[in-house]
Design an enzyme around this catalytic site. Structure first.
Site, short mmCIF file in Angstrom:
data_model
loop_
_atom_site.label_atom_id
_atom_site.label_comp_id
_atom_site.label_asym_id
_atom_site.label_seq_id
_atom_site.Cartn_x
_atom_site.Cartn_y
_atom_site.Cartn_z
N ASP A 39 -6.19 5.27 -15.07
CA ASP A 39 -4.94 6.01 -14.85
C ASP A 39 -4.62 6.93 -16.03
OD1 ASP A 39 -2.52 6.52 -13.36
OD2 ASP A 39 -1.43 5.26 -14.80
N GLU A 69 -5.29 14.77 -21.09
CA GLU A 69 -4.63 14.87 -19.79
C GLU A 69 -4.03 16.26 -19.64
OE1 GLU A 69 -1.87 11.61 -19.38
OE2 GLU A 69 -3.46 10.12 -19.53
N HIS A 95 -2.06 9.33 -14.29
CA HIS A 95 -1.07 8.68 -15.18
C HIS A 95 0.22 8.36 -14.41
CE1 HIS A 95 0.06 8.27 -19.67
NE2 HIS A 95 0.72 7.39 -18.95
N ILE A 96 0.05 7.66 -13.30
CA ILE A 96 1.20 7.36 -12.43
C ILE A 96 1.50 5.86 -12.38
CG2 ILE A 96 1.10 9.37 -10.91
CD1 ILE A 96 -0.55 7.49 -8.97
N1 LIG Z 1 0.01 4.07 -16.91
C1 LIG Z 1 1.30 4.21 -17.09
O1 LIG Z 1 1.97 4.98 -16.40
C2 LIG Z 1 1.98 3.39 -18.15
C3 LIG Z 1 3.31 3.02 -17.98
C4 LIG Z 1 3.91 2.21 -18.95
C5 LIG Z 1 3.18 1.82 -20.08
N2 LIG Z 1 1.90 2.23 -20.22
C6 LIG Z 1 1.10 1.80 -21.39
O2 LIG Z 1 0.76 0.43 -21.21
C7 LIG Z 1 0.51 -0.15 -22.49
C8 LIG Z 1 1.17 -1.50 -22.58
O3 LIG Z 1 2.59 -1.36 -22.44
P1 LIG Z 1 3.55 -2.60 -22.79
O4 LIG Z 1 4.93 -2.17 -22.46
O5 LIG Z 1 3.02 -3.83 -22.19
O6 LIG Z 1 3.35 -2.64 -24.37
P2 LIG Z 1 3.67 -3.84 -25.36
O7 LIG Z 1 3.89 -3.21 -26.68
O8 LIG Z 1 4.71 -4.73 -24.77
O9 LIG Z 1 2.30 -4.69 -25.39
C9 LIG Z 1 1.14 -4.26 -26.03
C10 LIG Z 1 0.39 -5.52 -26.47
O10 LIG Z 1 -0.91 -5.12 -26.91
C11 LIG Z 1 -1.23 -5.90 -28.07
N3 LIG Z 1 -2.26 -5.17 -28.80
C12 LIG Z 1 -2.17 -3.97 -29.40
N4 LIG Z 1 -3.36 -3.60 -29.91
C13 LIG Z 1 -4.23 -4.59 -29.58
C14 LIG Z 1 -5.60 -4.78 -29.80
N5 LIG Z 1 -6.34 -3.86 -30.43
N6 LIG Z 1 -6.17 -5.92 -29.34
C15 LIG Z 1 -5.44 -6.85 -28.69
N7 LIG Z 1 -4.12 -6.72 -28.44
C16 LIG Z 1 -3.53 -5.60 -28.88
C17 LIG Z 1 0.09 -6.03 -28.80
O11 LIG Z 1 0.09 -7.10 -29.71
C18 LIG Z 1 1.06 -6.23 -27.65
O12 LIG Z 1 1.21 -7.59 -27.32
C19 LIG Z 1 0.99 0.86 -23.52
O13 LIG Z 1 -0.13 1.51 -24.05
C20 LIG Z 1 1.81 1.83 -22.72
O14 LIG Z 1 1.81 3.13 -23.27
C21 LIG Z 1 1.28 2.98 -19.28
#
Ligand SMILES: NC(=O)c1ccc[n+]([C@@H]2O[C@H](COP(=O)([O-])OP(=O)(O)OC[C@H]3O[C@@H](n4cnc5c(N)ncnc54)[C@H](O)[C@@H]3O)[C@@H](O)[C@H]2O)c1
Length: 398
Positions: A253, A258, A281-282
């Site tokens: 996604d 992008e 990216h949705i």
């Molecule tokens: N596709 C989309 O539309 C969309 C929407 C929302 C969020 N996201 C992305 O999803 C991801 C997760 O979001 P979230 O709200 O759960 O974030 P979050 O900060 O709650 O969780 C991220 C977790 O990853 C862990 N982490 C970071 N680096 C790591 C590594 N190298 N190895 C192991 N663990 C690691 C952290 O300790 C944390 O627990 C983010 O990158 C965010 O940008 C994407």
């Protein structure tokens, strides 16, 4: 109190603020710096999405502004440090679209496990290929979640409800939900998972985090999902793994590069590879998430106005506050230097003001002390507090 809401925010944002007697002005588009400076004259609250930049220049030229809501997950569009220095609280919506991402990941896992992208393409080409070969249920399969934060842990719960075995790896200590098993290393997770899904955050150190070595460590034919950040995955290595059959399918996604806007061309090495789902990216983009973001951020702004609560602010010391207990609440944001709390209390004592409750939080260079006082708070006392050295912003709520 006046609020300016830009970029077509969900109507709930207006409704929540208006219910607290805030006069709300809505503006459909984003604004550039000069437009914003003019529009913020006399405005206390600002709501934006990602297209409006709240720069240091705008902040410096907008003395009435006391809080900004980013109706988005990210806050890159706000100069958070400059806002903090001027005592402007910034809020965002860190988990309003968590469930949307989780549901899409579940849909993609089912879809890839049944090879739906392949069947769909063949059907559109006029090929009827009724077969169970390579099609599986996700029930009893092992899901490996990398990054057990908001999204990863919520996915863990939903995947278990569908009968999956969940293992996870996170670089931080995390509580394992339900029957999920924490794995000691990423490698141990990759060796055990039938499906690997990435939900790590976008910290700089995660650049290129998942490359050829990680794909080679996965079980033969395992599936791979990335709905987190594009720059953490080597997509060339993924394409090679898919073409050789080492990786059984993928759902992606997010991409290293992008397109900037809707309609711009999209090019990726993952295009036209079998059993691959590509989406723009949705993951978090649903109408429910938009509504939840509108409610979540406007509620933070409302609470800040009514109670001084900075809970979940991304740039000020966090204090979760209920409605004032006394006649007045003094919210004093100051430089985090020794003696401020004593000085606040000395000023109040010297002005015969009785303290009914007090809370303090600090964050980096800032301290935030909130004091509920009985009646008798005079203009002189307020002026004395405002004139104290180190005062960044003083608000009195009655
Ligand atoms: N596709 C989309 O539309 C969309 C929407 C929302 C969020 N996201 C992305 O999803 C991801 C997760 O979001 P979230 O709200 O759960 O974030 P979050 O900060 O709650 O969780 C991220 C977790 O990853 C862990 N982490 C970071 N680096 C790591 C590594 N190298 N190895 C192991 N663990 C690691 C952290 O300790 C944390 O627990 C983010 O990158 C965010 O940008 C994407």
């Amino acid at each position: 109190m006046r609020a300016l809401l830009l970029e077509n925010l969900h109507p709930q944002a207006t409704a929540i603020l208006e219910a607290s007697d805030v006069a709300v002005e809505n503006h459909g588009g984003a604004m550039d710096e000069d437009e914003l400076i003019e529009a913020l004259d006399g405005v206390e609250l600002l709501g934006i999405r990602s297209k409006t930049q709240l720069t240091e220049r705008v902040i410096a030229a907008s003395p009435s502004l006391c809080a900004v809501g980013a109706f988005s997950i990210g806050t890159n569009q706000i100069d958070l440090a400059a806002a903090a220095r001027r005592g402007i609280a910034a809020f965002n919506a860190p988990f309003s679209n968590t469930r949307s991402v989780v549901e899409m990941a579940i849909a993609e896992m089912v879809s890839l496990t049944r090879r739906l992208p392949v069947h769909n393409r063949l059907m559109h080409e006029g090929v009827w290929n009724k077969s169970a070969d390579g099609a599986h249920e996700i029930r009893t399969r092992t899901l490996g979640i990398v990054g057990y934060g908001n999204i990863g842990s919520q996915l863990s719960v939903v995947a278990e409800a569908l009968g999956m075995n969940v293992i996870f790896f996170d670089s931080a200590e995390k509580l394992a939900l339900g029957n999920a098993t924490r794995m000691p290393t990423l490698e141990s997770l990759l060796q055990a998972a039938d499906i690997v899904t990435l939900h790590v955050d976008g910290r700089a150190g995660n650049q290129g985090f998942f490359g050829r070595a990680q794909f080679e460590a996965m079980k033969p034919g395992a599936l791979f999902l990335n709905l987190s950040r594009g720059f953490i995955v080597d997509v060339e290595a993924l394409r090679e793994g898919l073409e050789s059959g080492a990786i059984g399918g993928a759902a992606i996604d997010v991409f290293p590069e992008e397109p900037k806007k809707k309609g711009d061309p999209f090019v990726s090495p993952l295009q036209n590879v079998p059993n691959v789902i590509l989406t723009p990216h949705i993951g978090g983009s649903t109408e429910e998430a938009q509504r939840d973001i509108g409610i979540f951020v406007s509620t933070r702004l409302r609470d800040y106005v009514e109670t001084g609560s900075t809970s979940l602010s991304v740039n000020l010391p966090n204090l979760q506050l209920a409605l004032p207990q006394g006649a007045h609440r003094i919210a004093h944001l100051h430089d985090n230097i020794p003696g401020v709390l004593a000085a606040v209390n000395r000023e109040l004592a010297e002005h015969d003001v009785n303290i009914e409750g007090q809370l303090l939080a600090t964050r980096g260079d800032l301290g935030y002390v909130v004091t509920d006082v009985a009646s008798g708070l005079t203009d002189d006392a307020v002026a004395a507090l405002g004139a104290m050295p180190g005062t960044v912003r003083l608000r009195v709520l009655s």
